[in-house]
Design an enzyme around this catalytic site. Sequence first.
Site, mmCIF file in Angstrom:
data_model
loop_
_atom_site.group_PDB
_atom_site.id
_atom_site.type_symbol
_atom_site.label_atom_id
_atom_site.label_comp_id
_atom_site.label_asym_id
_atom_site.label_seq_id
_atom_site.Cartn_x
_atom_site.Cartn_y
_atom_site.Cartn_z
ATOM 1 N N LYS A 200 -37.660 -7.914 32.758
ATOM 2 C CA LYS A 200 -37.313 -9.291 33.666
ATOM 3 C C LYS A 200 -35.844 -9.214 33.876
ATOM 4 O O LYS A 200 -35.297 -9.730 34.940
ATOM 5 C CB LYS A 200 -38.092 -10.141 34.053
ATOM 6 N N GLU A 206 -33.762 -3.374 23.352
ATOM 7 C CA GLU A 206 -34.602 -2.545 23.135
ATOM 8 C C GLU A 206 -34.800 -1.532 24.785
ATOM 9 O O GLU A 206 -34.377 -0.215 24.269
ATOM 10 C CB GLU A 206 -36.058 -2.726 23.040
ATOM 11 N N GLY A 253 -42.008 -13.550 32.140
ATOM 12 C CA GLY A 253 -42.516 -12.111 31.597
ATOM 13 C C GLY A 253 -43.806 -11.270 30.587
ATOM 14 O O GLY A 253 -43.826 -10.662 31.016
ATOM 15 N N ARG A 254 -44.219 -12.418 29.932
ATOM 16 C CA ARG A 254 -45.570 -11.901 28.408
ATOM 17 C C ARG A 254 -46.844 -11.894 30.059
ATOM 18 O O ARG A 254 -48.204 -11.625 29.594
ATOM 19 C CB ARG A 254 -46.352 -13.298 27.926
ATOM 20 N N GLU A 339 -47.024 -16.137 21.817
ATOM 21 C CA GLU A 339 -45.365 -16.521 22.348
ATOM 22 C C GLU A 339 -45.722 -18.089 23.318
ATOM 23 O O GLU A 339 -45.016 -18.702 23.244
ATOM 24 C CB GLU A 339 -45.182 -15.482 23.147
ATOM 25 N N HIS A 370 -65.164 -2.037 9.396
ATOM 26 C CA HIS A 370 -64.362 -1.897 7.945
ATOM 27 C C HIS A 370 -62.407 -2.121 7.634
ATOM 28 O O HIS A 370 -62.554 -1.077 6.666
ATOM 29 C CB HIS A 370 -64.309 0.097 8.689
ATOM 30 N N LYS A 474 -32.985 -12.545 18.509
ATOM 31 C CA LYS A 474 -31.719 -11.217 19.201
ATOM 32 C C LYS A 474 -30.522 -11.500 19.321
ATOM 33 O O LYS A 474 -29.595 -10.309 19.109
ATOM 34 C CB LYS A 474 -31.960 -11.265 20.544
#
Length: 509
Positions: A200, A206, A253-254, A339, A370, A474
Amino acid sequence: MSNEILTDRPEFRALQEHYKNVSPLHMRDLFAKEPARFDRFHVKNGGILLDFSKHRATEKTFELLMSLAKVCNIEDWRGKMFAGQPINNTENRAVLHVALRGSVDKNLSVDGENVSKFVDDILKKVKLFSDKIRADKKITDIVNIGIGGSGIGAYTVCKALASYNDGPTVHFVSNIDNAALDPLLKKLKLENTLFIIVSKTFTTLETLSNAEKAKTWAGSNTNFVAVTENVEQAKNFGVRPENIFPMRKWIGGRISIWGAAGLAVAIAAGFDNFQKFLNGAKEMDTHFRTAPLDKNMPVILAMLGVWYRNFFDFRAHTLNPYANDLQLLPTWLQQIDMESNGKNISRGGDTLNYSTGPTIFGGTGTDTQHAFFQSLHQGTDIIPCDFILVNDPANIPLNANALAQAKTLMKGFSSKTEPHRNHPGNRPSSTIILDKLDPFHLGQLMALYEHKIFVQGIVWNINSYDQWGVELGKILSKDITQALESKREVGDYDSSTLGLMHHLKSRAS
Ligand code: F6P
């Protein structure tokens, strides 16, 4: 919204009193007293069933929880969201992921632009492009480069719709770790590969680092498209203008999967299936907007979460999809929940005196049986669970396991002779059953959780749509990167960070 602090509200205080009567009750007694408890405490809508009977709640509990939801003006705030008002107050933005699936008024404009026209245009562009790529048998591999909502959303959906994916293979790269992209580039052939850079802001370290590496590998920009709000930056990177799919500031964004950030899904499964995914979310939007609060799935899940978080002080919540193809759903939920609601400052800027978003984790059943189910059954902490099932008659043992776990968590088990076998029970869970794991029902399910988180954010009086907590890290990482790459130290660091940097550099020298 009145500025009254949540814990000062009479409706909150009434729940505090009510809690004293309910917390000692055991659910097995509630079921004994009300044999038809399931009939009263389940809701069906469009191919989804929600069973909320295995909860430490009575009729009165739900009555009081819904009164709290009402007095927190859930309905008004819901109206504001769908009307494109700037409910993301710290960034002064509308929150209109619901527009991407066609759930807003056709005349709605934001920043002078008709929202529905933008959505129609971008979906047309997605359809044209995905049809073209799927028809071009040369393209066998898609690499989606994006992180957070720019990666995990499409990754979760592609994984969930694996049985619908008849297009190119989609690879998802998010991490800055060389191990994320390098091995993949060794295997790919440029003429068969398309890179989709999803970001965005088009500033995420990254993503840009991986995009640059891919561009160097490709030696050209022909096989690159970009999905971004920062069109200029994408052009500067070298993506051709016609290959840029714009986002808007009002797409968080999310929660951006419903637009061009879902391009990889449309390529993998075909645009028609992507449209069905949107239609499922639209169905849930309609349910959320029209169902009475006590029959409203997102509101029920949200208020049960408030009940356990703010009255029982349960600090975590686990999501257990009993469907292998839903294995990324807990990871997706972790971001959109933690978030959004992992915040300690109110909308008005005050430090909160009550708890907000829980720790979210989960995994695929039966594997989780498990892994951490021992703790869920006999641990000292009580962790409410969501079980998600698909009504597939070919998977009876899988679904039987889910029902057995939920029943045992509720009922418990006692042994007079072997105390280590005791299961206290009284551990609450909701069970959601999808008629089918197809695009429509997946869209409903993911929208259900989006709206649950919205409701909780309103009750907790927090802004669920910014993420200042991720910005600082960041910035700091850039300084430390420089310090690790250079011979000289920059910045004044604590002895731990310094000691760790020296150790890392000693290996490098
Ligand atoms: O995690 C922080 C965040 O801003 C998320 O909200 C977002 O999904 C992700 O980083 C990636 O951001 P962008 O899409 O701008 O690259």
